[in-house]
Design an enzyme around this catalytic site. Structure first.
Site, PDB file in Angstrom:
ATOM      1  N   SER A  50      12.424  28.006 177.250  1.00 20.93           N
ATOM      2  CA  SER A  50      12.783  28.187 175.848  1.00 20.93           C
ATOM      3  C   SER A  50      13.317  29.894 175.563  1.00 20.93           C
ATOM      4  O   SER A  50      12.723  30.275 176.431  1.00 20.93           O
ATOM      5  CB  SER A  50      11.215  28.094 175.349  1.00 20.93           C
ATOM      6  N   ASP A  77      14.666  26.859 170.156  1.00 18.35           N
ATOM      7  CA  ASP A  77      13.548  26.134 169.291  1.00 18.35           C
ATOM      8  C   ASP A  77      13.891  26.628 167.774  1.00 18.35           C
ATOM      9  O   ASP A  77      13.912  27.845 167.193  1.00 18.35           O
ATOM     10  CB  ASP A  77      12.254  27.219 169.527  1.00 18.35           C
ATOM     11  N   GLY A 192       5.476  26.419 166.850  1.00 19.78           N
ATOM     12  CA  GLY A 192       5.508  27.365 165.957  1.00 19.78           C
ATOM     13  C   GLY A 192       5.622  28.807 166.581  1.00 19.78           C
ATOM     14  O   GLY A 192       6.225  29.686 166.132  1.00 19.78           O
ATOM     15  N   PHE A 193       5.024  29.064 167.716  1.00 18.70           N
ATOM     16  CA  PHE A 193       5.087  30.247 168.310  1.00 18.70           C
ATOM     17  C   PHE A 193       4.779  29.965 169.938  1.00 18.70           C
ATOM     18  O   PHE A 193       4.498  29.126 170.349  1.00 18.70           O
ATOM     19  CB  PHE A 193       3.759  30.853 167.720  1.00 18.70           C
ATOM     20  N   GLY A 194       5.453  31.114 170.564  1.00 14.67           N
ATOM     21  CA  GLY A 194       5.551  31.224 171.967  1.00 14.67           C
ATOM     22  C   GLY A 194       4.173  31.976 172.525  1.00 14.67           C
ATOM     23  O   GLY A 194       3.423  32.551 171.555  1.00 14.67           O
ATOM     24  N   ASP A 225       5.765  21.040 176.692  1.00 17.76           N
ATOM     25  CA  ASP A 225       6.355  22.178 176.213  1.00 17.76           C
ATOM     26  C   ASP A 225       5.077  23.200 175.413  1.00 17.76           C
ATOM     27  O   ASP A 225       4.276  22.493 174.667  1.00 17.76           O
ATOM     28  CB  ASP A 225       7.221  21.980 175.043  1.00 17.76           C
ATOM     29  N   GLY A 227       2.710  26.647 176.544  1.00 20.90           N
ATOM     30  CA  GLY A 227       1.627  27.312 177.668  1.00 20.90           C
ATOM     31  C   GLY A 227       1.612  26.905 179.083  1.00 20.90           C
ATOM     32  O   GLY A 227       0.790  26.963 179.866  1.00 20.90           O
TER      33      GLY A 227
HETATM   34  C1  DX5 Z   1       6.743  26.519 170.475  1.00 21.36           C
HETATM   35  C2  DX5 Z   1       7.715  26.193 171.279  1.00 21.36           C
HETATM   36  C3  DX5 Z   1       7.640  26.530 172.718  1.00 21.36           C
HETATM   37  C4  DX5 Z   1       7.505  27.851 173.047  1.00 21.36           C
HETATM   38  C5  DX5 Z   1       6.953  27.653 174.583  1.00 21.36           C
HETATM   39  O1  DX5 Z   1       6.716  25.933 169.314  1.00 21.36           O
HETATM   40  O2  DX5 Z   1       8.243  24.718 170.942  1.00 21.36           O
HETATM   41  O3  DX5 Z   1       9.113  25.941 173.206  1.00 21.36           O
HETATM   42  O4  DX5 Z   1       8.603  28.522 172.871  1.00 21.36           O
HETATM   43  O5  DX5 Z   1       6.512  28.955 174.878  1.00 21.36           O
HETATM   44  P1  DX5 Z   1       5.387  29.406 175.974  1.00 21.36           P
HETATM   45  O6  DX5 Z   1       5.803  28.522 177.140  1.00 21.36           O
HETATM   46  O7  DX5 Z   1       5.355  30.851 175.735  1.00 21.36           O
HETATM   47  O8  DX5 Z   1       4.201  28.561 175.271  1.00 21.36           O
END
Ligand code: DX5
Length: 285
Positions: A50, A77, A192-194, A225, A227
Site C-alpha cells: 500500500s 488507497d 481508513g489508516f495505516g 489488508d 496489519g
Molecule cells: C487501510 C488501508 C490499508 C493500509 C495498510 O484502510 O486500506 O491498505 O494502508 O497499512 P498497514 O499494512 O500499515 O496496516
C-alpha cells in the site's frame, strides 16, 4: 458483457458472460486437489504494497522503487473523508504514477456510493497498465447498493473487478457476486489508516470465502489488508486460503523495500508449504 444473467447465477456454467466458465478447468482440473484448492495453495502468492506510508511528494519515484523491490502489484488507497474518516487522493495521482513503472496497479475505493458510481470510469482508466491492461479496481460492498451492476461496469470499462468487506461484514454478502469478480479483499483492520493492529478474528471469514470459491468452481484470488506483517499474521491468513497480501507499514518498516517484500513472500511461501506460524499466546485468534 451482458449483466443480464438469468436466475441460475449460482452455477459457474451460467456465468458464460462472466469469467468462471473459461477458467474453471484450469483452477480445479489441472492445478491440484480439492484440499489444495481449499487452502488456496494452488494460487500464486502476490505481495502488494500500500502506498500510504510512502513519501507522497515523490510518489512516482516510490512506485519505481517498489517495482525494483520485486512487488507483484501496487495498491493506491483512495479515501474520501466520507466512507472513511481520512482523505487521500484521486485518479489524477494514480495516473501520474503510471509512467514511472510497468507494475500492475490496484485501486481500493474507500469512498461513498456516489463516488463509487460517478467517478468509476476515471478510476478504472487511471488504474490500467502501461498498455491499457486491466487494473484491479476494488469497491466496498458496504458502499454499493447496486454492487452487481458496479462490478460488471468495471469489467465493461476494461478493469478487473474486486469487492472488499469491512471486518463486520459477513462472507455471505459477496457469495452472489463471486462469478463477477477476480478478487475478494478481506479487510483485517477497519479501513481508513495505516499502522493499525491486525484483527485475528477474520480467519474464519477467509476460510468461508475460499470454500465458496472452490464450491462454485470460480477462479478468484483472496486478498487481505491491514496489519499484515512477515510473521504469524501473513502466515495464518495464507493458511486460511488467502494468496494476495497488502502491506503498508509491514513492508516500509524494513531498511529496504526489497527486504520487506522478500520477507513477506518467504513467510507466505512457508505457510503454503505447511509451515504455519502460531499466533502469540496473548492473541485470542
Ligand atoms: C487501510 C488501508 C490499508 C493500509 C495498510 O484502510 O486500506 O491498505 O494502508 O497499512 P498497514 O499494512 O500499515 O496496516
Amino acid at each position: 458483457m451482458q449483466g443480464g444473467m438469468k436466475s441460475s447465477v449460482k452455477s459457474a456454467r451460467s456465468c458464460v458472460g462472466g469469467r468462471a466458465l473459461a477458467r474453471v478447468g484450469r483452477s480445479q482440473g489441472t492445478r491440484g486437489s480439492r484440499g489444495v484448492a481449499m487452502k488456496g495453495t494452488d494460487r500464486d502468492i502476490q505481495i502488494i504494497p500500500s502506498v500510504l506510508p510512502a513519501d507522497w511528494a515523490n510518489m512516482g519515484q516510490c512506485v519505481a522503487d517498489l517495482e525494483a523491490a520485486g512487488v507483484d502489484r501496487i495498491q493506491f488507497d483512495v479515501m474520501d473523508g466520507n466512507f472513511v474518516p481520512n482523505l487521500t487522493f484521486g485518479p489524477e495521482m494514480i495516473s501520474a504514477c503510471r509512467k514511472y513503472c510497468k507494475t500492475p496497479f490496484e485501486t481500493q475505493l474507500m469512498v461513498s456510493q456516489y463516488a463509487s458510481e460517478v467517478m468509476l470510469e476515471d478510476y478504472v482508466e487511471a488504474t490500467k497498465g502501461p498498455n491499457g491492461e486491466p487494473g484491479v479496481v476494488i469497491v466496498h460492498v458496504e458502499a454499493c447498493d447496486h454492487l452487481h451492476r458496479v462490478l460488471n461496469k468495471i469489467r465493461e470499462l476494461g478493469g478487473s473487478p474486486s469487492v472488499a468487506l469491512n471486518p463486520h461484514t459477513p462472507a455471505e454478502a459477496v457469495k452472489n457476486v463471486l462469478c463477477d469478480v477476480d478478487h475478494v479483499l478481506v479487510m483485517t483492520v477497519n479501513p481508513g489508516f495505516g499502522g493499525q493492529a491486525y484483527i485475528p478474528t477474520m480467519l474464519d471469514k477467509i476460510r468461508e470465502i475460499r470454500a465458496a470459491i472452490v464450491e462454485g468452481g470460480y477462479d478468484v484470488d483472496i486478498e487481505v489488508d491491514g496489519g499484515i506483517k512477515a510473521d504469524w499474521t501473513i502466515s495464518q491468513c495464507c493458511d486460511a486460503g488467502a494468496n494476495c497480501f497488502i502491506a503498508g507499514s509491514g513492508m516500509f518498516a524494513y531498511p529496504t523495500l526489497k527486504e520487506g517484500c522478500d520477507a513477506l513472500r518467504a513467510v507466505a511461501k512457508d505457510a503454503q508449504a505447511g509451515k504455519v506460524l502460531a499466533a502469540p499466546e496473548t492473541v485470542n485468534a
